[in-house]
Design a protein around this motif. Structure first.
Motif, PDB file in Angstrom:
ATOM      1  N   TYR A  14      29.437  32.813  30.427  1.00 20.73           N
ATOM      2  CA  TYR A  14      28.213  33.081  31.171  1.00 20.73           C
ATOM      3  C   TYR A  14      28.068  34.570  31.516  1.00 20.73           C
ATOM      4  O   TYR A  14      27.316  34.932  32.414  1.00 20.73           O
ATOM      5  N   LYS A  15      28.818  35.409  30.824  1.00 21.25           N
ATOM      6  CA  LYS A  15      28.738  36.869  30.946  1.00 21.25           C
ATOM      7  C   LYS A  15      29.236  37.394  32.297  1.00 21.25           C
ATOM      8  O   LYS A  15      28.828  38.491  32.725  1.00 21.25           O
ATOM      9  N   PHE A  16      30.100  36.656  32.990  1.00 18.41           N
ATOM     10  CA  PHE A  16      30.863  37.261  34.087  1.00 18.41           C
ATOM     11  C   PHE A  16      31.730  38.362  33.476  1.00 18.41           C
ATOM     12  O   PHE A  16      32.229  38.215  32.352  1.00 18.41           O
ATOM     13  N   ASN A  17      31.954  39.438  34.222  1.00 14.35           N
ATOM     14  CA  ASN A  17      32.791  40.514  33.677  1.00 14.35           C
ATOM     15  C   ASN A  17      34.019  40.837  34.509  1.00 14.35           C
ATOM     16  O   ASN A  17      34.778  41.746  34.153  1.00 14.35           O
ATOM     17  N   THR A  18      34.239  40.086  35.607  1.00 12.93           N
ATOM     18  CA  THR A  18      35.356  40.414  36.491  1.00 12.93           C
ATOM     19  C   THR A  18      36.023  39.145  37.022  1.00 12.93           C
ATOM     20  O   THR A  18      35.336  38.239  37.496  1.00 12.93           O
ATOM     21  N   LEU A  19      37.336  39.120  36.946  1.00 15.19           N
ATOM     22  CA  LEU A  19      38.146  38.138  37.654  1.00 15.19           C
ATOM     23  C   LEU A  19      38.848  38.844  38.801  1.00 15.19           C
ATOM     24  O   LEU A  19      39.226  40.016  38.688  1.00 15.19           O
ATOM     25  N   HIS A  20      39.030  38.145  39.896  1.00 15.68           N
ATOM     26  CA  HIS A  20      39.715  38.688  41.079  1.00 15.68           C
ATOM     27  C   HIS A  20      40.721  37.631  41.511  1.00 15.68           C
ATOM     28  O   HIS A  20      40.332  36.538  41.925  1.00 15.68           O
ATOM     29  N   HIS A  21      42.001  37.943  41.375  1.00 14.87           N
ATOM     30  CA  HIS A  21      43.044  36.971  41.702  1.00 14.87           C
ATOM     31  C   HIS A  21      43.725  37.330  43.022  1.00 14.87           C
ATOM     32  O   HIS A  21      44.232  38.439  43.197  1.00 14.87           O
ATOM     33  N   HIS A  22      43.731  36.360  43.893  1.00 12.78           N
ATOM     34  CA  HIS A  22      44.320  36.457  45.235  1.00 12.78           C
ATOM     35  C   HIS A  22      45.731  35.878  45.134  1.00 12.78           C
ATOM     36  O   HIS A  22      45.911  34.672  45.044  1.00 12.78           O
ATOM     37  N   TYR A  23      46.741  36.758  45.126  1.00 15.99           N
ATOM     38  CA  TYR A  23      48.096  36.364  44.722  1.00 15.99           C
ATOM     39  C   TYR A  23      48.979  35.844  45.852  1.00 15.99           C
ATOM     40  O   TYR A  23      50.042  35.295  45.580  1.00 15.99           O
ATOM     41  N   ASN A  24      48.598  36.037  47.089  1.00 13.69           N
ATOM     42  CA  ASN A  24      49.457  35.554  48.181  1.00 13.69           C
ATOM     43  C   ASN A  24      48.626  34.972  49.313  1.00 13.69           C
ATOM     44  O   ASN A  24      47.536  35.454  49.605  1.00 13.69           O
TER      45      ASN A  24
END
Length: 765
Positions: free
Chosen positions: A229-239
Motif C-alpha cells: 500500500y506504498k507505506f515507506n517506513t517501519l518503526h519498531h519499538h524494541y523494549n
C-alpha cells in the motif's frame, strides 16, 4: 466410519439448525455492495481510472488494453540499474535498493499473483509486451516529488519512469494491484497515462514488538503488507513492559513480563535480551536488506527513561527510590543511567541503517520535567556528534513541564493531546508525524483504543493533517494539509495486553484490515477529490488484501465448499472426502486399523507417528473436530494437532486435560480425557471467542487471564486452529485412535455439532 463430508453438506442445508455468529470486526468494515472486482476495459471508449490503493493521483485514459504474456519481460534501464543519483538523499536508510533489486521483487510478485514466470533483463530496448523501469522523470516533470512516477501503458508496452528507484517500485505496486484485479483469463490492463506521487513523505507503520513476541518471519510479512500500500517506513519499538503502578501499589513490579528484542553478543548487554524472541545483529542485517527491497525504511526505538523495566529489574537501584514512582522509570538523577543508555546505543546503533533513531522518552515522571527535557536534548547532541544521526521522540512536552526548551530539530510522533500539542509543536519549529490516538491506535483487546480499526472512519474522515476528526475545521486542533513541518503519519499497533490475548495470526488480521485505508489517505490525503465512495472501495480493497503475494498469515485456505478437510479413514488412508482434495500423508508408522466393535476404521498413532496435511492452520471463522480414543499412557503434553501457529494437547501435568498452546502460552480447558474411551473433541472460533465442545456439547471457551492490574479477570480469546499435523512431527504425538477428522471454514454452534458428530458417526455406542 461413514463418510461425513458431502452427505452432511446436503443434510445441513436441509436442516433447520443454523447459527448466527458475532462479528468482531466493526460493521462498517464489511459491505455487500455489488461492485465489479475485475479491471474492465471497455473497447472504443477512454479507459476509466483503474482501481489501486492508494488511488492514482492523476490518470488520463486512452483506448485499448495491454495484456500480460508468457513473453513479457521486466526490462531495467542500464543507466539506472544500480540506482540513481537521487536515491540516497531521499531515504533514512543507507545503501537503498536499486532498480535491479526492485525488479527482482516485482518478478517474484508477478509469479505468485498470476503464475507467469517473467524474465528480468537489463537493456535500453523494450518491446510492446514488456514492462520497462527507468529513472529521470524529474527532467521532464520537475514538479514531481522524489517518490513520484510516471506510468504509461500503450502500444509500445508499459513504462514506469520515476525520480528515484523507490518511486519506480511504487509504480510496480500499482501494476501488481491492477494485475490482481484483472481478468485471470488474459490479465488485460487498460491503456492510459498516470502521474502519481505522495503528498506526505512519511507513511509509517509503527509496531510494538516488545510486549508481544513476533518472529522475524512475521515481521517480513508486515513489511510486505505495508509496502503493498506504498507505506515507506517501519518503526519498531524494541523494549517495553505491561502497565505498572507505583511501587507502593505494586510491590512485585520487578517480576512482571518484559521484552527487549535486541540480543548482543556483548555480555554487558546480552543479559537484557528476551528469551522467547530476540534478534541479533545478523538478523537485523538480513531484515533490513529484505525491507529495502520493498521500499521501506526502519526506525529503531529503545524507549527510555520510562518503559524500561527490562533494564531496571536487573538494577533496582536505577529506579527512583520512593514508593510513589513506577518501577519502570529510570532515575535520571543517577549518572549510571545516563552512562548505560549511552553505552547501549553505542553497542547497537551500528546494527541499523537509518539516519534517524527514536529514543521514546514518553510517559515519564511528570515531576521531573526539566530533567527529562535535559535527557532528550542530551541524546539529540549525543547522536548528532557521535553518529551523525537525528532523533525523534513520542510527544511528551505537555506532561513534562519545565523551563528547558526541547530542541526543535527533534522529530515528534504526536500520539495524545494530553501529552503534546501538535499545533504548538509546529509553531515551535518541530517536525510532526500524526499518530494521534485513538484514530491511529490499534491496541487489541483494550477498551480505550480500537480492537479493530474502523476503516470506514479512516477512509471518510481521517487525514494526516487532522488531529481531531470531530472538529476538522478548528485550526487550534488541526494543521493545514500543506504544512511543511507535517511529515505524514500512520498506524500504530501497540500490544499493551501482552501476547496472551491475541495470537500472531489474529494480530495480523487486525493490522491487515486497517492498513489499506491508512495507505489511501497517507498517499493522497484529501487532495484526491475523485476518490470513490467507501461502499464501492471496500469490496475491491478486500480482494486486494486477500491476494497479496508473499503473505501466509491470513491462514484462510482455499475451499470449494464449507468443508475444507474431511478424513474418515475408511479407504485405509487419509483421503480427503471434501471437494478440495487435501489428502493427508501417513508418516513414521501411522496406520489405519479396524477400530473394533463395528466402528469401522480409524487412524492409529504412536508417540512418533503422525499424519501431515497440505495446510498449516485456519483462522476464524472455523470449526475443527474429531473422535479420539487416547491410550492410558501418554507422554507429557501429547500432541493431538499441531502447526507452526500452535498445538492442541493432552496436558497431563495433573490430569489428562485438553489444552491449547499458542505463541508459547497454554490455555487449559479443564476437559479431562478418559483413557481407552472414545470422545468427540471439537472447537469453533468466531466473534472474539473459541467454543470448545466435548461429546457434542459446548463445554467451555478458550480463556486467558488478563493480569493487567486494573482488570485481573478471565477473558475469552480466538485461537488459530493448527491443522498441519494430526499428531506431532517432533515425536510427541498422542498415542491412540483418531477418527472423523474435519475442518470447516465457518463456525458451528451447539446444535450443529451434535448433528455432525452423532448422526454421521458410529464411533460411540
Amino acid at each position: 466410519m461413514r463418510r461425513v463430508g458431502v452427505v452432511l453438506l446436503a443434510a445441513l442445508a436441509a436442516s433447520s439448525v443454523f447459527c448466527v455468529s458475532a462479528n468482531p470486526v466493526p460493521a462498517s468494515t464489511t459491505t455487500a455492495a455489488a461492485t465489479p472486482t475485475k479491471c474492465v476495459v471497455k473497447r472504443g471508449q477512454p479507459n476509466p481510472t483503474p482501481f489501486v490503493i492508494p488511488s492514482l493521483q492523476e490518470w488520463t485514459g486512452s483506448k485499448g488494453e495491454w495484456t500480460l504474456k508468457k513473453t513479457t519481460r521486466i526490462v531495467v534501464d542500464p543507466a539506472y540499474a544500480e540506482g540513481g543519483s537521487l536515491d540516497a538523499g531521499n531515504t533514512f536508510m543507507a545503501n537503498p535498493s536499486n532498480l535491479k533489486q526492485y525488479a527482482a521483487s516485482f518478478q517474484s510478485d508477478i509469479k505468485e499473483a498470476t503464475g507467469f514466470d517473467v524474465e528480468v533483463v537489463v537493456s535500453s530496448d523494450y518491446a510492446k509486451d514488456d514492462i520497462y523501469l527507468t529513472l529521470g522523470a524529474e527532467a521532464s516533470d520537475p514538479s514531481l516529488n522524489h517518490e513520484g512516477y510516471l506510468l504509461d501503458i500503450d502500444n509500445k508496452g508499459i513504462s514506469i519512469q520515476a525520480v528515484t528507484s523507490r518511486g519506480a517500485f511504487w509504480g510496480t505496486r500499482s501494476l501488481l494491484q491492477m494485475l490482481i484485479l484483472a481478468d485471470e483469463n488474459n490479465y488485460a490492463l487498460p491503456r492510459g497515462h498516470a502521474r502519481d506521487f505522495p503528498n506526505y513523505n512519511e507513511r509509517k507503520f509503527m509496531q510494538d514488538i516488545a510486549r508481544k513476541p513476533i518472529p522475524m518471519s512475521d515481521l517480513k510479512e508486515y513489511a510486505t503488507l505495508t509496502s503493498f500500500y506504498k507505506f515507506n517506513t517501519l518503526h519498531h519499538h524494541y523494549n517495553d513492559n505491561p502497565a505498572v503502578r507505583v511501587k507502593d501499589l505494586m510491590p512485585d513490579w520487578a517480576t512482571k513480563y518484559t521484552g527487549f528484542r535486541l540480543r548482543s553478543d556483548n555480555p554487558t548487554y546480552s543479559k537484557y535480551a528476551s528469551e522467547d524472541v530476540s534478534f541479533t545483529k545478523q538478523d537485523l542485517r538480513e531484515f533490513q536488506d529484505f525491507i529495502k527491497a520493498h521500499g521501506l525504511d526502519l526506525i529503531p526505538e529503545i524507549d527510555t527513561p520510562a518503559h524500561s523495566l527490562c533494564f531496571t529489574k536487573f538494577h533496582p537501584d536505577w529506579t527512583i527510590q520512593n514508593g510513589t514512582a513506577r518501577g519502570d522509570w529510570m532515575d535520571l538523577g543517577n549518572q549510571e543511567v545516563w552512562d548505560f543508555v549511552e553505552g547501549l546505543w553505542t553497542e547497537v546503533v551500528g546494527w541499523f541503517d537509518s539516519s534517524e533513531i527514536s529514543i521514546g522518552a514518553d510517559e515519564y515522571d511528570p515531576t521531573r520535567g526539566d530533567l527529562a527535557r535535559k535527557f532528550v536534548n542530551h541524546f539529540h547532541d549525543f547522536f548528532a556528534t557521535n553518529f551523525n544521526r537525528t532523533i525523534r521522540m513520542w510527544g511528551s512536552d505537555v506532561r513534562l513541564p519545565g523551563t528547558i526548551e526541547i530542541d526543535s530539530d527533534i522529530h515528534t510522533d504526536h500520539w495524545d493531546w494530553t501529552y503534546s500539542n501538535p499545533v504548538d509543536l509546529v509553531k515551535r519549529g518541530h517536525k510532526v508525524s500524526n499518530l494521534n490516538a485513538p484514530d491511529s491506535y490499534l491496541v487489541p483487546r483494550t477498551a480505550a483504543y480500537w480492537d479493530y480499526i474502523d476503516d470506514r472512519k479512516i477512509y471518510e474522515l481521517w487525514e494526516p493533517w487532522v488531529f481531531d476528526v470531530l472538529d476538522k475545521t478548528n485550526t487550534s486542533r488541526n494543521l493545514s494539509p500543506d504544512e511543511p513541518l507535517l511529515t505524514g503519519g500512520g498506524l500504530a499497533n501497540w500490544n499493551d495486553f501482552l501476547g496472551e490475548s491475541v495470537t500472531r495470526v489474529e494480530l495480523y488480521d487486525r493490522v491487515s484490515k486497517a492498513v489499506g485505508a491508512f495507505g489511501e489517505k497517507l498517499w493522497a490525503g484529501s487532495k484526491n477529490i475523485d476518490r470513490i465512495s467507501y461502499d464501492k472501495w471496500a469490496p475491491l480493497a478486500k480482494k486486494l488484501r486477500e491476494n497479496i503475494p508473499g503473505i501466509t498469515l491470513t491462514r484462510r485456505p482455499e475451499s470449494k465448499g464449507q468443508y475444507v478437510i474431511s478424513y474418515d479413514f475408511e479407504d485405509g488412508a487419509a483421503k480427503d472426502s471434501s471437494e478440495n482434495g487435501y489428502d493427508g500423508t501417513l508418516n513414521n508408522g501411522a496406520k489405519v486399523v479396524d477400530a473394533g466393535d463395528g466402528y469401522g476404521k480409524a487412524l492409529q498413532l504412536s508417540a512418533n507417528s503422525y499424519v501431515s496435511t497440505p495446510l498449516e492452520s485456519i483462522a476464524y471463522p472455523y470449526a475443527v473436530g474429531m473422535w479420539i480414543k487416547p491410550d492410558a499412557n501418554q507422554a507429557p503434553n501429547a500432541v493431538i494437532l499441531e502447526s507452526g501457529d500452535g498445538k492442541l494437547l493432552i496436558s497431563n501435568s495433573t490430569s489428562p486435560t485438553i489444552t491449547f498452546e499458542q505463541d508459547g502460552h497454554q490455555y487449559d480447558t479443564q476437559i479431562i480425557m478418559q483413557p481407552n474411551e472414545w470422545a468427540h473433541i471439537a472447537f469453533s472460533a468466531f466473534g472474539g471467542k473459541t467454543d470448545v465442545f466435548y461429546n457434542m456439547r459446548r463445554t467451555t471457551f478458550v480463556n486467558y487471564y488478563n493480569s493487567r492490574w486494573d482488570l485481573l479477570q478471565n477473558e475469552t480469546m480466538v485461537v488459530t486452529a493448527p491443522i498441519r499435523n494430526i499428531g506431532s512431527a517432533s515425536g510427541n504425538s498422542m498415542a491412540g485412535l483418531v477418527d472423523g477428522f474435519f475442518v470447516m471454514d465457518r463456525e458451528v454452534c451447539a446444535g450443529e455439532m451434535a448433528f455432525v458428530a452423532k448422526h454421521y458417526s458410529n464411533a460411540l455406542p
